[in-house]
Design a protein around this motif. Structure first.
Motif, short mmCIF file in Angstrom:
data_model
loop_
_atom_site.label_atom_id
_atom_site.label_comp_id
_atom_site.label_asym_id
_atom_site.label_seq_id
_atom_site.Cartn_x
_atom_site.Cartn_y
_atom_site.Cartn_z
N ASP A 26 47.42 2.37 -71.17
CA ASP A 26 48.94 2.36 -71.39
C ASP A 26 49.22 4.30 -70.70
O ASP A 26 49.01 5.08 -71.23
CB ASP A 26 48.92 2.27 -73.06
N PHE A 27 49.42 3.83 -69.33
CA PHE A 27 50.31 5.55 -68.73
C PHE A 27 51.87 5.42 -68.82
O PHE A 27 52.65 4.36 -68.37
CB PHE A 27 49.37 4.81 -67.30
N ASP A 28 51.80 6.18 -69.71
CA ASP A 28 53.34 7.20 -69.33
C ASP A 28 53.52 7.69 -67.79
O ASP A 28 52.74 8.83 -68.07
CB ASP A 28 53.65 7.59 -70.33
N GLU A 87 48.64 -5.54 -79.96
CA GLU A 87 49.21 -4.37 -80.50
C GLU A 87 49.67 -2.91 -79.29
O GLU A 87 50.63 -2.44 -79.73
CB GLU A 87 48.12 -3.56 -81.65
N LEU A 88 49.11 -3.08 -78.37
CA LEU A 88 48.79 -1.56 -77.31
C LEU A 88 50.30 -1.93 -76.37
O LEU A 88 51.46 -1.01 -76.89
CB LEU A 88 47.70 -1.52 -76.89
N LYS A 89 50.13 -3.38 -76.13
CA LYS A 89 51.50 -3.58 -75.20
C LYS A 89 53.12 -3.49 -76.14
O LYS A 89 53.91 -3.43 -75.77
CB LYS A 89 50.93 -5.37 -75.28
N ALA A 90 52.97 -4.44 -77.15
CA ALA A 90 54.21 -4.34 -77.77
C ALA A 90 54.20 -3.35 -78.58
O ALA A 90 56.31 -3.27 -78.76
CB ALA A 90 54.03 -5.65 -78.86
N LYS A 91 53.39 -3.20 -79.47
CA LYS A 91 53.58 -1.59 -81.09
C LYS A 91 53.43 -0.19 -80.46
O LYS A 91 53.33 0.87 -80.64
CB LYS A 91 53.09 -1.78 -82.30
N ARG A 92 52.60 -0.86 -78.99
CA ARG A 92 52.31 0.52 -78.28
C ARG A 92 51.54 1.72 -80.18
O ARG A 92 51.36 2.87 -80.00
CB ARG A 92 53.06 1.81 -78.33
N ASN A 93 51.06 0.65 -80.75
CA ASN A 93 49.83 1.45 -81.84
C ASN A 93 48.16 1.78 -80.91
O ASN A 93 47.73 3.07 -81.99
CB ASN A 93 49.10 -0.04 -82.65
N TYR A 94 48.25 1.91 -79.88
CA TYR A 94 46.55 2.57 -79.44
C TYR A 94 47.51 2.41 -78.01
O TYR A 94 48.25 2.48 -76.95
CB TYR A 94 45.79 1.38 -78.62
N ARG A 95 46.44 4.28 -77.08
CA ARG A 95 46.54 4.34 -75.86
C ARG A 95 45.94 4.11 -75.14
O ARG A 95 46.13 3.64 -73.92
CB ARG A 95 46.50 6.48 -75.63
#
Length: 139
Positions: A71-73, A20-28
């Motif tokens: 997940d680092f932007d 979910e973090l990787k595909a949907k970016r639901n979590y930081r």
């Protein structure tokens, strides 16, 4: 699905939340904990998409080991928006020796379960995973 070398199982929720973090970016970020009594890696904390890197580092206990993904932007020198998923093996000097050994022996197998991690960091104190270090590893 235990591993013969460490005997550690990985709860399905770990992989689901990572996807979910990787595909949907639901979590930081996600903080994972080894439940020693049941010999299983579980999800301890989920960071909301609007949480910061400081929120992430504050989620890691000062004297206990953890695994985490972040997940680092960031913006490249060419002004492109990018993101990289970091895997952090948090093993503070003040944690128990047994705990450090358990996390160290289980790390590679757990890391392989998280398909899509781009950068790996090992940290024993906060200075080893400062924002500047993370940014330099991402670029």
């Amino acid at each position: 699905m235990a591993n013969s070398s460490s005997g550690m199982a990985v709860h399905d929720d770990c992989k689901l939340k990572f996807l979910e973090l990787k595909a949907k970016r639901n979590y930081r970020f996600i903080v994972f904990k080894i439940e020693e009594k049941i010999q299983q890696v579980t999800v301890e904390k989920l960071g909301e998409p609007n949480e910061s890197y400081d929120d992430f580092t504050a989620s890691l206990p000062a004297d206990e080991c953890r695994y985490a993904v972040y997940d680092f932007d960031f913006t490249t020198s060419e002004n492109c928006q990018k993101s990289k998923i970091f895997f952090v093996a948090w093993s503070p000097d003040t944690s128990r020796i047994r705990s450090k050994m358990l996390y160290a022996s289980s790390k590679d197998r757990f890391r392989r379960e998280l398909d899509g991690v781009q950068v790996e960091l090992q940290a024993t104190d906060p200075s080893e995973m400062s924002f500047d270090i993370v940014k330099s590893r991402a670029l």
